[in-house]
Design a protein around this motif. Sequence first.
Motif, mmCIF file in Angstrom:
data_model
loop_
_atom_site.group_PDB
_atom_site.id
_atom_site.type_symbol
_atom_site.label_atom_id
_atom_site.label_comp_id
_atom_site.label_asym_id
_atom_site.label_seq_id
_atom_site.Cartn_x
_atom_site.Cartn_y
_atom_site.Cartn_z
ATOM 1 N N VAL A 87 0.834 -1.208 0.000
ATOM 2 C CA VAL A 87 0.000 0.000 0.000
ATOM 3 C C VAL A 87 0.864 1.251 0.000
ATOM 4 C CG1 VAL A 87 -1.714 1.328 1.285
ATOM 5 C CG2 VAL A 87 -1.947 -1.159 1.102
ATOM 6 N N THR A 88 1.942 1.235 0.782
ATOM 7 C CA THR A 88 2.851 2.382 0.824
ATOM 8 C C THR A 88 3.502 2.622 -0.532
ATOM 9 O OG1 THR A 88 3.318 1.964 3.166
ATOM 10 C CG2 THR A 88 4.873 3.352 1.962
ATOM 11 N N SER B 126 3.267 6.002 -3.203
ATOM 12 C CA SER B 126 4.477 6.758 -3.545
ATOM 13 C C SER B 126 4.657 6.926 -5.046
ATOM 14 C CB SER B 126 5.712 6.051 -2.979
ATOM 15 O OG SER B 126 5.918 4.789 -3.616
ATOM 16 N N ILE B 127 3.811 6.294 -5.831
ATOM 17 C CA ILE B 127 3.987 6.297 -7.280
ATOM 18 C C ILE B 127 3.132 7.394 -7.896
ATOM 19 C CG2 ILE B 127 3.683 4.962 -9.394
ATOM 20 C CD1 ILE B 127 4.045 2.450 -7.647
ATOM 21 N N PRO C 126 -4.839 3.940 -3.706
ATOM 22 C CA PRO C 126 -5.272 2.717 -3.015
ATOM 23 C C PRO C 126 -6.386 2.989 -2.014
ATOM 24 C CG PRO C 126 -3.174 3.482 -2.141
ATOM 25 C CD PRO C 126 -3.505 4.381 -3.285
ATOM 26 N N ILE C 127 -7.439 2.202 -2.082
ATOM 27 C CA ILE C 127 -8.567 2.326 -1.159
ATOM 28 C C ILE C 127 -8.697 1.004 -0.407
ATOM 29 C CG2 ILE C 127 -11.053 2.717 -0.948
ATOM 30 C CD1 ILE C 127 -10.934 4.268 -3.582
ATOM 31 N N GLN D 143 8.360 -1.207 -7.603
ATOM 32 C CA GLN D 143 8.813 -0.242 -6.607
ATOM 33 C C GLN D 143 9.314 -0.963 -5.362
ATOM 34 O OE1 GLN D 143 9.202 2.900 -6.842
ATOM 35 N NE2 GLN D 143 9.231 3.768 -4.776
ATOM 36 N N LEU D 144 8.570 -1.964 -4.904
ATOM 37 C CA LEU D 144 9.001 -2.753 -3.744
ATOM 38 C C LEU D 144 10.319 -3.473 -4.039
ATOM 39 C CD1 LEU D 144 5.676 -4.388 -2.459
ATOM 40 C CD2 LEU D 144 7.078 -2.678 -1.289
#
Length: 352
Positions: free
Chosen positions: A61-62, A66-67, A78-79, A129-130
Motif C-alpha cells: 500500500v505504501t 508513492s507512485i 489505493p482504497i 517499486q518494492l
Amino acid sequence: MRRFLSLLAHEFRLARTTIPIHAVAILEPVILYALLTAILVRPSLDVYVTNPTDEIGHSLVTAMQSIGSPIGDSYINPILTDQMQPDGLRQVITVEEINDTPTAVQKYNLIDSNLVKNYRNRLTTAALQLWNETLGHEGVLVIQEPSLPVDIPYNVYFGMAMLPLAAMLSASMIGAILIAQEFELNTIDEYRVAPIPTWMVLSARMVRLIISAAIAAGLLLAVNGLINGYWPSSIGMVALILLPIAIIGGCLGMIVGLQTRTTLPAFILTLAASITFWIIGDSFKPAALFGGFYQFASYLTPNSYAVNLLFPQYYGSQINLLLPSVVVLIGLSLVMLLAVTVLYLKRVSKPE
C-alpha cells in the motif's frame, strides 16, 4: 457594402432550412468530447486493496501511494476494503500466501481488457517499486525532470486536438449541404442570373462558414476549459490559428457540394473527411511520438499543423517549429480559395 451585408444576412437565413445539419455540425464535436472524456482512463485509478494484515501488505500500500507524477496526480489511489472478492467493485487486490510466498492477487469483476491492462500495470509498478527498494543502493534511480510547472490532464490535450475538428466539420459540412441544396432545389439558378460578382457571393458564404466554425470551436473550447480548469494563454491567438482551418474546411465543403450536387453524399463525404483529418492529425497525441507511417500521414492533414500551433497556447512550450505550420496553413488556405473559385465559375457562373 450594403449588397454584401444583404448577401450575408441571406446566408444566415438559409440556416432555417438546415437546422438538423447545423445542430450536428456545431454540436457533434462537443458531444463527442464529453462522451469520450467520460470513458478515458484518468492518470490516477482507484485501486481497492483488502486491509493488509502483515508487513508485506502494508509495504504494498505504501508503494502504491508513492507512485505518481512529481507535478501531478498520483498514479494509484489505493482504497482499503474488507472485501476479499470484487463484488460491486471493478477489482480488488489481496496479499495471499501461495507456496509459502507472499503474493499479490488481483481479482477482477466484469470490466474490459483495456481496464484490466491499466489495473495490472499499476500493480506491476507497485511491485517493481518494492523490488527496487530491496536492492538498496544497487537499485535503479529514476530522476524525473518535468518540463512544465504542473501536470496538465490528458483530457486538455484531447480537447485541444479536437478544436480543428470542430472548425473543419462545421465549415465543411454546412458549406457542402448549402450548395448541394441549391442544386437540388434549383435555387442555384438565382445566382446564375443575379447581377452579383462571384467574389461577393463566395465571400459572403465564406464569412458565414467561418462564423459557424467559430461557434463550434468556441463551444468546445469553453467545455474543455470548464471541465478541466485549463484555458489557452490567448483565446485570440487560438482564433487566428483556427481561421485557416475554417477557410480550408469551408472551401472543402463547397467543392464537395459543387461536385456531388446532392445533400446525402455531401454530408457523408465531409463528415468522413473531417473525422479522418482529425484522427490522423495528432488527435490523441503528437504524431512524432508514434513515428513511422502515422507521422508521415499526419503531415498531409491540416489538423496536425493546427495542433502544433495550438500546443504552446495550452502548454507554454512547443513540440515542433511553428513557422512551417503557419506557412502550410496559409498556403493551403490560398490554394483552396483559388480551387473553389475556379470550380464555382465552372459549375455556376459558367455552367456546362
